[in-house]
Design an enzyme around this catalytic site. Structure first.
Site, PDB file in Angstrom:
ATOM      1  N   CYS A   1      34.859  33.880  66.251  1.00 59.30           N
ATOM      2  CA  CYS A   1      34.601  32.796  67.339  1.00 59.30           C
ATOM      3  C   CYS A   1      34.850  31.408  67.968  1.00 59.30           C
ATOM      4  CB  CYS A   1      33.676  32.162  66.239  1.00 59.30           C
ATOM      5  SG  CYS A   1      32.823  32.939  64.912  1.00 59.30           S
TER       6      CYS A   1
ATOM      7  N   CYS B   1      34.548  31.205  62.190  1.00 56.77           N
ATOM      8  CA  CYS B   1      35.279  32.670  62.358  1.00 56.77           C
ATOM      9  C   CYS B   1      36.860  32.895  63.003  1.00 56.77           C
ATOM     10  CB  CYS B   1      34.544  33.921  62.045  1.00 56.77           C
ATOM     11  SG  CYS B   1      33.443  34.379  63.745  1.00 56.77           S
TER      12      CYS B   1
ATOM     13  N   ASP C   1      76.250  23.145  56.523  1.00 53.51           N
ATOM     14  CA  ASP C   1      76.811  22.047  56.487  1.00 53.51           C
ATOM     15  C   ASP C   1      76.995  21.984  54.863  1.00 53.51           C
ATOM     16  OD1 ASP C   1      78.310  19.666  57.958  1.00 53.51           O
ATOM     17  OD2 ASP C   1      76.449  18.999  57.243  1.00 53.51           O
TER      18      ASP C   1
END
Length: 702
Positions: free
Chosen positions: A19, A16, A396
């Protein structure tokens, strides 16, 4: 983090986001570690300093984290659902919960049998939670498991045994589903890692040997059979085939590869056998760079994620204080201590910040991984978010909106002159010239199957054109002014030439023995998809599109008119393009610049978002651009905008889900309806909504 002493490891069992944050802090606290960073999305640890693998694994023991080397290619074994320890334990806890509920309905909740069964359900299902929760409580670290430990033990103390057992079971289910969902999101990286084969057939002397890619060196020759994946970047020495490059560039149509063509590791050889000379080591291939850059991108926190992390840091202590106040203050005035302590425990559960913490990273991880598989390399959450806010894009012209090389658009002989014969004579002269326009004419002649004729006495006249002797005639090709010095060009032809020039074409004239015989118009053709892409961008929400070019204003205006671009800035030197981008940044706040990644480097760097075309072919684009469109394909640009905007929307939805469900649950305190199981459902529901909502990003296609 300095790269001089930087080490990287892959992580297993990282479950998680909370964690990951705790593990990162634990590694940072090791005595010889200077700095550390955990990439939750890629399950990766980077650190500077010295530490043994045992020390690192000990720092992650609370989550069962295991360490493997960064270069190790490990095929993850798939463990059946019921053989996973955490799932077996959850199932066992559920059985005791059901048994306890049956006994409590028959004999009452205070019956010793019911309490014993609920206690077993709590101990079996919550052993890992309590182990970490107590450790954190001693250190005054208030994470998810600490809050759950306090809530479960508190519920048991006030006699809510069944509620405590239900909370343990639902929490275990929540963690299992979150881990499953996050693993699904992480597969985007794992799929990239599996694209290139681990071995290849290599010619060593007269022998063919199968070697691991780590053993292959630059200059080795690979034999790639039809249907095989190319293992290394290289150049084709012999053979001809079509190669599916979708894994690298996102192109759906296979590309023809022949002698001197560049090929990439991880692409699929479809038809013929190829011999490929290796040009890059395994760690430097395009796919290796993509994997590295995607992982770095997923580790880089987006602005929203940084805000959420800061918010969560203060949010958890505030929730604990609120829960404490709810448990203590109302009973002082109204009594009913057990009721209000229960409400305080429910607030602890519903206030867990798990869904909030995971709301942004899971969306970023999913979006960047999915984009990489579609051939779009987004180099960080910050760029993903900024792209989602864009309203202005500068292009461009040459090589971006146009193909970047000249093509013959009009070949107009004088009435009475045979077109095929004039084309053969023209080709004979231009085949001896090195001018880019000459190459376009020769290519056009070959496409029209013009017979090649010998030419002699070739001469180039600087700034004017060229002439030579062909079939006993002097054939001259060059500017209108130059040909007019030797021949009369009719007024109607000059008017036609002027029209062609206004369309952005370079016009040349042809003379045979001093007599005008025809016109040739050459232009850098607009990409077939440019107009469609511009229209799509406008529909998506791009309000202002600018063309920046060094070309003549007439040419630039002609192309811009065809594409529907109103803001054209022509005759610009590179430094003037840079000034234009700075001016646009000042005027609009955020501006993206789309270019080829090399010639436009200063402007790309100055833009809020630099987007490079054809990133697979240039290391410069991979290194310098914020976003690289791996194929030389403008169609990837609207997709990129779509992904960015969708990600922004999903992050906002996630935060709304995470906070909204909790606010609704907290409001249930007022009528006294908030229970522990409703609280855990609110927390689990918010987390699952956030993760599943983020996984919708996997469905976005070009």
């Amino acid at each position: 983090m300095t790269t001089a002493n930087k080490k990287e490891y892959r992580l297993e069992n990282l479950t998680c986001a909370s964690c990951a944050m705790k593990f990162e802090n634990n590694v940072k606290s090791l005595p010889n570690i200077v700095d550390a960073q955990v990439n939750f999305g890629a399950s990766k640890l980077s650190y500077s300093g010295e530490a043994t693998i045992k020390e690192i694994e000990d720092a992650g023991a609370f989550d069962g984290i295991k360490v493997v080397t960064g270069t190790q290619r490990k095929k993850e074994s798939s463990t059946p659902f019921f053989k996973r320890r955490e799932n077996f334990v959850t199932l066992l806890s559920l059985l005791f919960l059901i048994a306890g509920s049956i006994v409590s309905f028959q004999k009452g909740e205070t019956h010793v049998g019911a309490i014993s069964l609920f206690t077993l359900a709590i101990i079996i299902g919550g052993a890992d939670i309590f182990k970490d929760g107590f450790k954190n409580l001693v250190r005054f670290e208030f994470d998810l498991k600490t809050l759950m430990t306090i809530a479960i033990i508190g519920a048991a103390i006030i006699g809510e045994w069944r509620e405590a057992a239900v909370v343990v079971f639902l929490f275990a289910i929540s963690e299992a589903l979150e881990a499953y969902s996050m693993n699904k999101a992480r597969k985007s990286i794992q799929k990239l890692m599996d694209i290139a084969p681990p071995t290849a057939i290599v010619k060593r002397g007269d022998e063919l040997v199968e070697l691991s890619t780590e053993e292959i060196v630059i200059g080795d020759v690979l034999l790639v059979k039809p249907g095989q994946k190319i293992a290394m970047d290289g150049v084709v020495l012999s053979g001809k085939s079509t190669v599916n490059q979708a894994a690298i560039t996102g192109e759906s149509i296979p590309v023809v590869k022949e002698r001197e063509s560049t090929v990439y590791a991880g692409t699929l050889n479809e038809e013929g056998a190829l011999e490929v000379s290796v040009t890059k080591l395994v760690g430097d291939t395009t796919i290796a760079k993509i994997i590295h850059l995607v992982e770095e991108a997923q580790a880089e926190k987006a602005p929203t994620q940084k805000f959420v992390d800061r918010f969560a840091k203060y949010y958890t202590p505030v929730i604990i204080i609120i829960a404490l106040l709810i448990a203590i203050i109302p009973p002082l005035f109204f009594g009913e201590w057990m009721t209000w302590i229960y409400q305080g425990l429910a607030v602890l559960v519903v206030g867990c910040p798990c869904a909030l913490v995971v709301s942004t990273p899971v969306a970023i991880v999913t979006a960047i991984g999915n984009a990489a598989r579609q051939g779009v390399l987004i180099k960080g959450g910050v760029h993903l978010e900024d792209t989602g806010h864009l309203r202005v894009i500068a292009f461009d012209k040459t090589g971006t909106l146009t193909k970047g090389y000249p093509e013959v658009t009009d070949f107009v002989p004088v009435e009475g002159i045979d077109k095929g014969e004039l084309l053969r004579l023209t080709q004979a002269v231009e085949s001896l010239s090195q001018h880019p326009l000459a190459k376009a004419i020769v290519t056009y002649a070959r496409k029209n199957h013009a017979e090649s004729l010998p030419a002699t006495d070739f001469q180039s006249v600087t700034g004017k054109g060229a002439f030579a002797q062909v079939d006993g005639m002097t054939v001259s090709i060059g500017s209108l002014d130059w040909i007019q010095e030797m021949a009369v060009i009719p007024e109607s032809t000059l008017l036609h030439a002027e029209t062609l020039q206004q369309e952005g074409k370079s016009v040349m004239a042809i003379a045979l023995d001093g007599q005008f015989c025809g016109l040739i118009a050459v232009a850098d053709p607009v990409r077939a998809e440019s107009k469609t892409v511009i229209d799509k961008l406008k529909k998506i929400g791009i309000q202002h599109i600018v063309m920046l070019t060094g070309d003549h204003p007439i040419t630039a205006q002609a192309i811009a008119k065809r594409l529907g671009i109103s803001d054209v800035r022509a005759s610009l030197l590179p430094e003037q393009k840079l000034d234009a981008i700075k001016q646009l940044n000042g005027q609009y706040g955020r501006v993206a610049m789309v270019g080829d990644g090399v010639n436009d480097a200063p402007a790309l760097a100055a833009a809020s978002i630099g987007i490079a075309m054809g990133g697979a072919g240039t290391d410069a684009a991979l290194e310098t651009a914020d976003i690289a469109l791996m194929a030389d394909d403008l169609e990837q640009l609207p997709y990129t905008m779509k992904v960015s905007r969708k990600t922004l929307r999903i992050i906002k939805e996630n935060i709304a889900f995470a906070l909204g469900l909790k606010i609704i649950a907290l409001l249930l305190i007022i009528p006294g309806w908030l229970t522990l199981w409703i609280a855990i459902f609110a927390d689990m529901g918010a987390t699952l909504l956030v993760v599943l909502n983020s996984l919708r990003l996997l469905r976005i296609q070009k």
